[in-house]
Design a protein around this motif. Structure first.
Motif, PDB file in Angstrom:
ATOM      1  N   PHE A   1       0.821  -1.223   0.000  1.00  0.00           N
ATOM      2  CA  PHE A   1       0.000   0.000   0.000  1.00  0.00           C
ATOM      3  C   PHE A   1       0.850   1.267   0.000  1.00  0.00           C
ATOM      4  CE2 PHE A   1      -3.051  -3.030   1.886  1.00  0.00           C
ATOM      5  CZ  PHE A   1      -4.116  -2.840   1.015  1.00  0.00           C
ATOM      6  N   LYS A   2       2.170   1.130  -0.141  1.00  0.00           N
ATOM      7  CA  LYS A   2       3.052   2.299  -0.131  1.00  0.00           C
ATOM      8  C   LYS A   2       3.403   2.724  -1.556  1.00  0.00           C
ATOM      9  CE  LYS A   2       5.400   1.082   4.216  1.00  0.00           C
ATOM     10  NZ  LYS A   2       6.705   0.732   4.837  1.00  0.00           N
TER      11      LYS A   2
ATOM     12  N   GLU B   1       2.245   6.182   5.475  1.00  0.00           N
ATOM     13  CA  GLU B   1       1.810   7.565   5.680  1.00  0.00           C
ATOM     14  C   GLU B   1       0.837   7.998   4.592  1.00  0.00           C
ATOM     15  OE1 GLU B   1       3.878  11.930   6.528  1.00  0.00           O
ATOM     16  OE2 GLU B   1       5.090  10.188   5.975  1.00  0.00           O
ATOM     17  N   HIS B   2       1.060   7.477   3.376  1.00  0.00           N
ATOM     18  CA  HIS B   2       0.169   7.773   2.249  1.00  0.00           C
ATOM     19  C   HIS B   2      -0.253   6.451   1.616  1.00  0.00           C
ATOM     20  CE1 HIS B   2       1.234  12.009   2.556  1.00  0.00           C
ATOM     21  NE2 HIS B   2       2.517  11.664   2.543  1.00  0.00           N
ATOM     22  N   PHE B   3      -1.502   6.065   1.831  1.00  0.00           N
ATOM     23  CA  PHE B   3      -2.020   4.832   1.243  1.00  0.00           C
ATOM     24  C   PHE B   3      -2.222   5.019  -0.260  1.00  0.00           C
ATOM     25  CE2 PHE B   3      -2.918   3.567   5.531  1.00  0.00           C
ATOM     26  CZ  PHE B   3      -2.933   2.174   5.480  1.00  0.00           C
ATOM     27  N   THR B   4      -1.902   3.979  -1.007  1.00  0.00           N
ATOM     28  CA  THR B   4      -2.138   4.006  -2.445  1.00  0.00           C
ATOM     29  C   THR B   4      -2.540   2.613  -2.921  1.00  0.00           C
ATOM     30  OG1 THR B   4      -1.162   4.451  -4.620  1.00  0.00           O
ATOM     31  CG2 THR B   4       0.295   3.556  -2.927  1.00  0.00           C
ATOM     32  N   PHE B   5      -3.432   2.575  -3.903  1.00  0.00           N
ATOM     33  CA  PHE B   5      -3.853   1.306  -4.515  1.00  0.00           C
ATOM     34  C   PHE B   5      -3.253   1.161  -5.913  1.00  0.00           C
ATOM     35  CE2 PHE B   5      -7.091   2.034  -1.304  1.00  0.00           C
ATOM     36  CZ  PHE B   5      -7.257   0.775  -0.759  1.00  0.00           C
ATOM     37  N   ASP B   6      -2.287   2.032  -6.220  1.00  0.00           N
ATOM     38  CA  ASP B   6      -1.686   1.990  -7.556  1.00  0.00           C
ATOM     39  C   ASP B   6      -0.973   0.665  -7.815  1.00  0.00           C
ATOM     40  OD1 ASP B   6      -2.616   4.520  -7.969  1.00  0.00           O
ATOM     41  OD2 ASP B   6      -0.698   5.523  -7.556  1.00  0.00           O
ATOM     42  N   ASN B   7      -0.354   0.106  -6.775  1.00  0.00           N
ATOM     43  CA  ASN B   7       0.350  -1.168  -6.960  1.00  0.00           C
ATOM     44  C   ASN B   7      -0.620  -2.287  -7.332  1.00  0.00           C
ATOM     45  OD1 ASN B   7       2.886  -0.060  -6.242  1.00  0.00           O
ATOM     46  ND2 ASN B   7       2.383  -0.264  -4.069  1.00  0.00           N
ATOM     47  N   TYR B   8      -1.762  -2.340  -6.661  1.00  0.00           N
ATOM     48  CA  TYR B   8      -2.762  -3.370  -6.968  1.00  0.00           C
ATOM     49  C   TYR B   8      -3.376  -3.129  -8.343  1.00  0.00           C
ATOM     50  CZ  TYR B   8      -2.519  -5.152  -2.200  1.00  0.00           C
ATOM     51  OH  TYR B   8      -2.088  -5.725  -1.026  1.00  0.00           O
ATOM     52  N   HIS B   9      -3.583  -1.868  -8.698  1.00  0.00           N
ATOM     53  CA  HIS B   9      -4.126  -1.561 -10.025  1.00  0.00           C
ATOM     54  C   HIS B   9      -3.161  -2.021 -11.113  1.00  0.00           C
ATOM     55  CE1 HIS B   9      -5.151   0.860 -13.584  1.00  0.00           C
ATOM     56  NE2 HIS B   9      -6.394   0.854 -13.101  1.00  0.00           N
TER      57      HIS B   9
ATOM     58  N   VAL C   1      -0.902  -4.384 -10.870  1.00  0.00           N
ATOM     59  CA  VAL C   1      -0.830  -5.843 -10.870  1.00  0.00           C
ATOM     60  C   VAL C   1      -2.044  -6.461 -11.551  1.00  0.00           C
ATOM     61  CG1 VAL C   1      -0.941  -7.873  -9.364  1.00  0.00           C
ATOM     62  CG2 VAL C   1       0.683  -6.046  -8.880  1.00  0.00           C
ATOM     63  N   LEU C   2      -3.228  -5.947 -11.253  1.00  0.00           N
ATOM     64  CA  LEU C   2      -4.467  -6.562 -11.738  1.00  0.00           C
ATOM     65  C   LEU C   2      -4.837  -6.164 -13.159  1.00  0.00           C
ATOM     66  CD1 LEU C   2      -6.649  -6.276  -8.501  1.00  0.00           C
ATOM     67  CD2 LEU C   2      -5.499  -8.302  -9.381  1.00  0.00           C
ATOM     68  N   PHE C   3      -4.387  -4.988 -13.609  1.00  0.00           N
ATOM     69  CA  PHE C   3      -4.842  -4.488 -14.908  1.00  0.00           C
ATOM     70  C   PHE C   3      -3.714  -4.212 -15.900  1.00  0.00           C
ATOM     71  CE2 PHE C   3      -8.026  -3.155 -11.761  1.00  0.00           C
ATOM     72  CZ  PHE C   3      -9.150  -3.793 -12.270  1.00  0.00           C
ATOM     73  N   ASP C   4      -2.482  -4.113 -15.438  1.00  0.00           N
ATOM     74  CA  ASP C   4      -1.385  -3.772 -16.342  1.00  0.00           C
ATOM     75  C   ASP C   4      -0.273  -4.810 -16.326  1.00  0.00           C
ATOM     76  OD1 ASP C   4      -2.708  -1.357 -16.914  1.00  0.00           O
ATOM     77  OD2 ASP C   4      -1.752  -0.351 -15.213  1.00  0.00           O
ATOM     78  N   SER C   5      -0.595  -6.039 -15.977  1.00  0.00           N
ATOM     79  CA  SER C   5       0.432  -7.075 -15.922  1.00  0.00           C
ATOM     80  C   SER C   5      -0.160  -8.422 -16.334  1.00  0.00           C
ATOM     81  CB  SER C   5       1.030  -7.180 -14.515  1.00  0.00           C
ATOM     82  OG  SER C   5       0.104  -7.778 -13.629  1.00  0.00           O
ATOM     83  N   GLN C   6       0.701  -9.428 -16.352  1.00  0.00           N
ATOM     84  CA  GLN C   6       0.297 -10.790 -16.710  1.00  0.00           C
ATOM     85  C   GLN C   6      -0.157 -11.591 -15.490  1.00  0.00           C
ATOM     86  OE1 GLN C   6      -0.304 -11.391 -19.986  1.00  0.00           O
ATOM     87  NE2 GLN C   6       1.361 -12.809 -20.430  1.00  0.00           N
ATOM     88  N   ILE C   7      -0.166 -10.986 -14.314  1.00  0.00           N
ATOM     89  CA  ILE C   7      -0.485 -11.718 -13.092  1.00  0.00           C
ATOM     90  C   ILE C   7      -1.876 -12.373 -13.144  1.00  0.00           C
ATOM     91  CG2 ILE C   7      -0.921 -11.483 -10.614  1.00  0.00           C
ATOM     92  CD1 ILE C   7       2.009 -11.612 -11.346  1.00  0.00           C
ATOM     93  N   PRO C   8      -2.937 -11.677 -13.583  1.00  0.00           N
ATOM     94  CA  PRO C   8      -4.243 -12.356 -13.669  1.00  0.00           C
ATOM     95  C   PRO C   8      -4.217 -13.595 -14.560  1.00  0.00           C
ATOM     96  CG  PRO C   8      -4.548  -9.990 -13.817  1.00  0.00           C
ATOM     97  CD  PRO C   8      -3.071 -10.236 -13.899  1.00  0.00           C
ATOM     98  N   ARG C   9      -3.507 -13.510 -15.687  1.00  0.00           N
ATOM     99  CA  ARG C   9      -3.377 -14.673 -16.577  1.00  0.00           C
ATOM    100  C   ARG C   9      -2.572 -15.771 -15.891  1.00  0.00           C
ATOM    101  NH1 ARG C   9      -4.022 -15.681 -22.087  1.00  0.00           N
ATOM    102  NH2 ARG C   9      -3.672 -17.924 -22.364  1.00  0.00           N
ATOM    103  N   ASN C  10      -1.511 -15.395 -15.199  1.00  0.00           N
ATOM    104  CA  ASN C  10      -0.714 -16.380 -14.461  1.00  0.00           C
ATOM    105  C   ASN C  10      -1.533 -17.062 -13.383  1.00  0.00           C
ATOM    106  OD1 ASN C  10       2.081 -14.068 -14.550  1.00  0.00           O
ATOM    107  ND2 ASN C  10       1.465 -15.587 -16.055  1.00  0.00           N
ATOM    108  N   LEU C  11      -2.370 -16.301 -12.692  1.00  0.00           N
ATOM    109  CA  LEU C  11      -3.247 -16.876 -11.667  1.00  0.00           C
ATOM    110  C   LEU C  11      -4.206 -17.887 -12.282  1.00  0.00           C
ATOM    111  CD1 LEU C  11      -4.173 -13.793  -9.454  1.00  0.00           C
ATOM    112  CD2 LEU C  11      -3.041 -15.867  -8.671  1.00  0.00           C
ATOM    113  N   LEU C  12      -4.802 -17.534 -13.409  1.00  0.00           N
ATOM    114  CA  LEU C  12      -5.727 -18.451 -14.080  1.00  0.00           C
ATOM    115  C   LEU C  12      -4.999 -19.715 -14.511  1.00  0.00           C
ATOM    116  CD1 LEU C  12      -8.513 -19.050 -15.289  1.00  0.00           C
ATOM    117  CD2 LEU C  12      -7.798 -17.821 -17.353  1.00  0.00           C
TER     118      LEU C  12
ATOM    119  N   THR D   1       5.032  -6.988  -3.838  1.00  0.00           N
ATOM    120  CA  THR D   1       4.289  -7.358  -2.630  1.00  0.00           C
ATOM    121  C   THR D   1       2.784  -7.371  -2.890  1.00  0.00           C
ATOM    122  OG1 THR D   1       4.450  -5.036  -1.909  1.00  0.00           O
ATOM    123  CG2 THR D   1       6.054  -6.600  -1.016  1.00  0.00           C
ATOM    124  N   ALA D   2       2.307  -6.471  -3.734  1.00  0.00           N
ATOM    125  CA  ALA D   2       0.883  -6.496  -4.085  1.00  0.00           C
ATOM    126  C   ALA D   2       0.541  -7.785  -4.821  1.00  0.00           C
ATOM    127  CB  ALA D   2       0.529  -5.283  -4.941  1.00  0.00           C
ATOM    128  N   ALA D   3       1.412  -8.209  -5.734  1.00  0.00           N
ATOM    129  CA  ALA D   3       1.184  -9.459  -6.460  1.00  0.00           C
ATOM    130  C   ALA D   3       1.233 -10.653  -5.514  1.00  0.00           C
ATOM    131  CB  ALA D   3       2.232  -9.618  -7.565  1.00  0.00           C
TER     132      ALA D   3
END
Length: 284
Positions: A42-43, A58-66, A68-79, A252-254
């Motif tokens: 979340f950093k 100190e500053h939460f961000t969801f950019d790492n999860y975004h 991982v889930l939308f701009d990488s191959q991780i969802p395909r790898n998970l499937l 870490t998000a992945a």
């Protein structure tokens, strides 16, 4: 209560307190990296290695999860991992369940030696047979396919699962099958209708063990697949380790996303896993 009884109970309590303290220390040691990874995910990348270390960003961000889930191959790898893991579990159980039942119920010459030989095959280091397996995969034109991974994973897991389920089947009284035969049920019918329902905890434990093994494996997944669209999640995570450094936030998000299916599986099947392993350990 007499003084002697008090003296006897005091060491027992101290021993129990020591056991609980050890379990708590082990749990903290195991959970510590996960909490660090969750915090890091979340950093913003610029603050990941900042000092002093902040467990609460100190500053939460969801950019790492975004990313991982939308701009990488991780969802395909998970499937891919889900597909390979589920099929491997099905193939492994299809072979190991009847084999374990036969080992538990039937007596034949050389049974002990055969079972020991089966167990020995699971003790061979994977790296020792990696080159021959790679050669066969290329010659048989199954390299870069799910098929070759499923076959290898199932072959490596069947011996272990046979021994686990054998102990579980031995814990089920044979009188149940005899009663079924008296009522006119065939041997196969008694196995399917009477024994399998009672063996669900053991089969569930075997399924989870196989699933986790496939999910966490890196050696086979990285050796027999080079196509990025066929990579499993264990290999996909390494894309965040580059020659220019490690992208800690996205990595870490992945990892957190990858752990979610395992956590759900253990929460849903915890009792079945413990029951199956306990029976296998007591009788195997």
């Amino acid at each position: 209560m007499t003084a002697d009884a008090t003296r006897v109970k005091r060491p027992a309590r101290l021993r129990q307190a020591g056991i609980y303290a050890g379990l708590v220390a082990g749990a903290v040691f195991a959970v510590f990296p996960l909490l660090w990874g969750l915090s890091t995910s979340f950093k913003p990348e610029a603050t990941v290695l900042a000092t002093p270390v902040r467990w609460i960003p100190e500053h939460f961000t969801f950019d790492n999860y975004h990313a991982v889930l939308f701009d990488s191959q991780i969802p395909r790898n998970l499937l891919n991992s889900v597909i390979v893991s589920i099929i491997t579990v099905a193939v492994t159980l299809l072979i190991a369940v009847p084999a374990a039942y036969s080992a538990a119920r039937y007596r034949f010459r050389g049974k002990g030696g055969l079972l020991f030989f089966i167990l020995m095959t699971s003790m061979v280091p994977g790296i020792a047979v990696l080159v021959p397996l790679y050669y066969l995969a290329v010659k048989l034109s199954v390299y870069d396919t799910f098929f070759v991974m499923i076959v290898i994973y199932a072959a490596w897991q069947v011996p272990t699962i046979i021994w686990i389920l054998r102990g579980f089947f031995e814990s089920i009284p044979a009188d149940i099958e005899e009663a079924g035969r008296v009522d006119g049920t065939t041997t196969f019918g008694a196995f399917v209708r009477l024994i399998l329902p009672l063996a669900k905890p053991g089969i569930g434990a075997a399924a989870i063990i196989t699933f986790v093994y496939v999910w966490n494996d890196y050696l086979i997944a990285s050796t027999f697949v080079s196509d990025s669209d066929l990579r499993l999640i264990s290999v996909g995570l390494y894309t965040y380790l580059t020659q220019y450094g490690t992208v800690w936030g996205q990595l870490t998000a992945a990892v957190m996303v990858t752990l979610l299916p395992m956590i759900i599986a253990f929460v849903l099947f915890e009792r079945r896993l413990v029951a199956g392993l306990s029976a296998g350990a007591s009788k195997g």
